[in-house]
Scaffold this motif. Sequence first.
Motif, PDB file in Angstrom:
ATOM      1  N   LEU A 219       1.040  -1.138   0.327  1.00  0.00           N
ATOM      2  CA  LEU A 219      -0.097  -0.204  -0.002  1.00  0.00           C
ATOM      3  C   LEU A 219       0.554   1.364   0.174  1.00  0.00           C
ATOM      4  O   LEU A 219       0.374   2.517   0.521  1.00  0.00           O
ATOM      5  CB  LEU A 219      -0.913   0.169   1.002  1.00  0.00           C
ATOM      6  N   GLY A 220       2.061   1.336  -0.753  1.00  0.00           N
ATOM      7  CA  GLY A 220       2.905   2.558  -0.776  1.00  0.00           C
ATOM      8  C   GLY A 220       3.951   2.647   0.143  1.00  0.00           C
ATOM      9  O   GLY A 220       4.518   3.126   0.232  1.00  0.00           O
ATOM     10  N   PRO A 224       1.678   7.193   0.932  1.00  0.00           N
ATOM     11  CA  PRO A 224       0.461   8.004   1.018  1.00  0.00           C
ATOM     12  C   PRO A 224       0.208   8.896   2.085  1.00  0.00           C
ATOM     13  O   PRO A 224      -0.536  10.331   2.195  1.00  0.00           O
ATOM     14  CB  PRO A 224      -0.739   6.948   0.496  1.00  0.00           C
ATOM     15  N   LEU A 259      -0.100   0.858  -6.920  1.00  0.00           N
ATOM     16  CA  LEU A 259       0.391   0.601  -5.643  1.00  0.00           C
ATOM     17  C   LEU A 259      -0.304  -0.712  -4.872  1.00  0.00           C
ATOM     18  O   LEU A 259      -1.547  -0.267  -5.473  1.00  0.00           O
ATOM     19  CB  LEU A 259      -0.448   1.833  -4.348  1.00  0.00           C
ATOM     20  N   THR A 269      -5.550   1.674   6.355  1.00  0.00           N
ATOM     21  CA  THR A 269      -4.560   1.871   5.284  1.00  0.00           C
ATOM     22  C   THR A 269      -5.146   2.094   3.330  1.00  0.00           C
ATOM     23  O   THR A 269      -4.727   3.105   2.901  1.00  0.00           O
ATOM     24  CB  THR A 269      -3.413   1.048   5.219  1.00  0.00           C
ATOM     25  N   ALA A 273      -5.101   5.902   1.162  1.00  0.00           N
ATOM     26  CA  ALA A 273      -4.609   5.187   0.206  1.00  0.00           C
ATOM     27  C   ALA A 273      -5.079   5.230  -1.012  1.00  0.00           C
ATOM     28  O   ALA A 273      -4.672   6.359  -2.557  1.00  0.00           O
ATOM     29  CB  ALA A 273      -3.533   3.867  -0.509  1.00  0.00           C
ATOM     30  N   ILE A 282      -4.761   1.647  -7.319  1.00  0.00           N
ATOM     31  CA  ILE A 282      -4.693   0.271  -6.170  1.00  0.00           C
ATOM     32  C   ILE A 282      -5.390  -0.835  -6.916  1.00  0.00           C
ATOM     33  O   ILE A 282      -6.138  -0.951  -7.197  1.00  0.00           O
ATOM     34  CB  ILE A 282      -5.805   0.532  -5.037  1.00  0.00           C
TER      35      ILE A 282
END
Length: 337
Positions: A219-220, A224, A259, A269, A273, A282
């Motif tokens: 998730l990055g 983010p 991501l 989370t 994002a 995503i």
Amino acid sequence: MRGKIALEEHFATAETVQDSAGFVPESYWPELKARLLDIHERRLFEMDAHGVETMILSLNAPAVQAVRETGRAIELARRANDALAEQVARRPDRFQAFAALPMQDPEAAARELERCMRDLGFRGALVNGFSQRGDGDATLYYDHADYRGFWRAAQALDAPFYLHPRNPLAAHAEIYRGHEWLLGPTWAFGQETAVHALRLIGSGLFDECPDLKIILGHLGEGLPYSLWRIDHRNGWVKHPPRHRAKGSIASYVQRNFWLTTSGNFRTQTLIDAILELGADRILFSVDWPFENVDHAAHWFDAASISENDRRKIGRTNAMNLFKLDDASTGALVRAAE
Ligand code: MN
């Protein structure tokens, strides 16, 4: 959700499998090793059981990136890519491939990426952070001017580039000394990879190559959550940014980055994002075999997001990014059965 596509999913060859020892306690190593070396048995069983139609497979870490001798890195990448192509050819309805690249030699890396995309039908590349070359503790980060030709080639091939974590070298990990529990996925992976991504952006790479597509897992890697602060530090002090990029850092993350949910199965989370990058950027992933397919799927299938976003993140964003069609992901095969 049926028909999910997952894209941070690793395998190992006999040559690279030992690189993954040490990321689980010794008593778990036989299990992890078996998971890494398997493609068509346990892996397919897990995919079938939890609604994953396709995995885009990549070599484990750090593998090629940690091979200090350039010639050997080139050969290892080539052998691993050929081995992966053979496995994917057995089940192209269920598996696709990312190239491993010998970034120790930017021109050789570009040539290998082109070979994998054009001759082997790969969908992009997955590279395990910085590369090592020669003796000592030098590290190669890809914002360096030597890599501009490589990036232009990746852009021309429209090959998405997955920047995957590795640990910092011991010589560069003073901050973790005495706190080795912070290494790996706990913290150091994310820190290392987020800084590398910021180096790429700040170098002005995406002004020169505006169509480059970079993928980050987990998730990055924390980015983010920090985007606003990166661009607005001491907002009352008016001065131009000291990096070479023309736009704000956030503007590149929102335009050039995608991501995945690999190894970060947390709805709070995910929603952050989505708020920062949009649901079109995503993509669902597991991080098999280091994470469980059931853990990822049970969380994602029930996460409190809209069904429209679940469809995009679970499947259609990946189909668009990697130019997959229903034929290559097996839907036609199943319909005909
Ligand atoms: Mn991974």
